[in-house]
Design an enzyme around this catalytic site. Structure first.
Site, PDB file in Angstrom:
ATOM      1  N   GLU A  15      -3.157   7.437  -4.267  1.00 28.64           N
ATOM      2  CA  GLU A  15      -3.101   6.230  -3.594  1.00 28.64           C
ATOM      3  C   GLU A  15      -2.984   5.076  -4.514  1.00 28.64           C
ATOM      4  OE1 GLU A  15      -5.906   5.057   0.243  1.00 28.64           O
ATOM      5  OE2 GLU A  15      -6.639   4.012  -1.701  1.00 28.64           O
ATOM      6  N   TYR A  28       0.855  -1.130   0.142  1.00 25.24           N
ATOM      7  CA  TYR A  28       0.169   0.129  -0.082  1.00 25.24           C
ATOM      8  C   TYR A  28       0.878   1.215   0.115  1.00 25.24           C
ATOM      9  CZ  TYR A  28      -3.025   3.769   1.704  1.00 25.24           C
ATOM     10  OH  TYR A  28      -3.634   4.971   1.858  1.00 25.24           O
TER      11      TYR A  28
END
Ligand code: GDP
Ligand code: MN
Length: 380
Positions: free
Chosen positions: A189, A101
């Site tokens: 993101e 992530y």
């Protein structure tokens, strides 16, 4: 402005971030043609402004045209968190060995960019933050210094990723930082950021929010077309108003975002529910006031309207003239309560006085005005 995944990937690709080859489509036949063009296996992905698409059944692997047909048919029209799927993204499937992530966003209180990196990717980061907060390596980047290679490397090392991919991850994160800053994003993101079985690092998902204040620097009109706004917000936006639709019955008009926010609070405090947030900004001239009243009047839920103006540079009599002029331009059904304070408020109230009626009420304080507006909303 929130981008759909495929738009976010196109945005990333402009900055050299590796993404899978794919096509956006809107029908089953187009999905099959796209899959034939990019080559099997493919992933069929719902394009909605919502996360958790995988869990909702909006991300499916397809090995051949029949499977594409089946999945595309199921996913088109699928409701994902209240968003109906109308666009699909068909991309070449990736062989995954690791899912990480990463994100950049602005930490306003620190006045720095915040980078978050974790080896626990693919799942919701909010869940990682609760269950395993140590698995998130954070970095605060001073926008003046930027993200340098050594700092980025130290950050990647702190995240305890597979050491074999450090170079590849560092290279990608530096590009992501550039995309985030030069591309004028508020959020960039990638979840998951994957390491493929061939060792290459790659963005498998993209969540990008662009800073609308910077749109004059970019060509973002194609993204604009896919924004999903409530009808009231669209109408307000077209008139250049800062408007957010809510579900109450008291329409709110205020000058300045802070005052508009506190107006929502006092409406709640007085036992009512605001129908909207609307900031008309500094100048309260008749045209702007008329546009604001029109947008609020078109909302069928609105039972009363609370105009809360604090005169600053715009003096009270100008505000009063603006309101009077606006009421001549548009025919408003709901009763209006005005609270006018600040510079030359008395002069403004004097101008309003001859126009007052049971449909146009003036109150000296914010709380009294809120109470009156709430009461009128309940009566109507
Ligand atoms: P989200 O659920 O909305 O976050 O959608 P993602 O794009 O992140 O996809 C969800 C999950 O589907 C990913 O975490 C992967 O595990 C899986 N997935 C997506 N694309 C591929 C792919 O090309 N290959 C494989 N093996 N899995 C994929
Ligand atoms: Mn994801």
């Amino acid at each position: 402005m929130d981008l759909l995944e495929y738009q976010g990937k196109q945005f990333f690709a402009q900055f050299g971030i590796p993404v899978s080859d794919g096509r956006s489509v809107t029908t089953v036949d187009e999905a099959v043609a796209a899959a034939d063009a990019v080559g099997y296996p493919v992933v069929v992905k719902a394009q909605v402004h919502a996360g958790g698409r995988g869990k909702a059944g909006g991300v499916k692997l397809a090995n051949n045209a029949d499977e594409v047909r089946e999945h595309a048919g199921n996913i088109l029209g699928l409701d994902i968190g209240g968003h109906i799927t109308r666009i699909l993204w068909i991309e070449t499937a990736s062989d995954i060995s690791e899912e990480y992530y990463v994100s950049f966003t602005l930490d306003r209180s620190a006045k720095k960019h915040l980078g978050m990196l974790s080896k626990e990717g693919g799942i919701e980061i909010e869940k990682v933050a609760v269950d395993n907060p140590d698995a998130i390596a954070k970095i605060w980047v001073d926008p003046v210094d930027g993200l340098t290679e050594p700092v980025c490397r130290a950050w990647v090392e702190a995240a305890n990723l597979n050491p074999a991919v450090t170079d590849g991850v560092v290279a990608l994160l530096l590009k992501l930082y550039t995309a985030y800053t030069e591309g004028d994003a508020d959020l960039a993101e990638i979840n998951p950021l994957i390491v493929k079985t061939d060792g290459n690092v790659h963005a498998l998902d993209a969540k990008v929010t662009l800073d609308n204040n910077a749109d004059y620097r970019h060509e973002w009109s194609e993204y604009e077309a896919t924004q999903v706004r409530d009808e009231r917000e669209q109408a307000a936006h077209a008139k250049g108003l800062q408007y957010v639709g809510l579900d109450g019955t008291v329409g709110v008009i205020a000058n300045g975002a802070g005052l508009a926010m506190s107006t929502l609070d006092v409406v709640n405090q007085a036992g009512g529910k605001p129908a909207n947030f609307l900031d008309i900004g500094g100048g309260a001239n008749a045209e702007v006031m008329a546009s604001a009243l029109q947008v609020i009047n078109d909302d069928p839920n609105v039972k009363s309207i609370f105009i809360n103006i604090f005169g600053g540079i715009t003096r009270g009599e100008e505000v009063a003239k603006g309101i009077i002029g606006a009421l001549e331009m548009v025919n408003i059904e709901a009763p209006i309560v005005i609270r006018l304070d600040g510079t030359n408020a008395e002069e403004g109230r004097a101008l309003l006085a001859p126009h007052l009626s049971d449909k146009l009420v003036s109150m000296p304080t914010m709380l009294e005005a809120a109470a009156a507006a709430v009461e009128l909303a309940k009566k109507n």
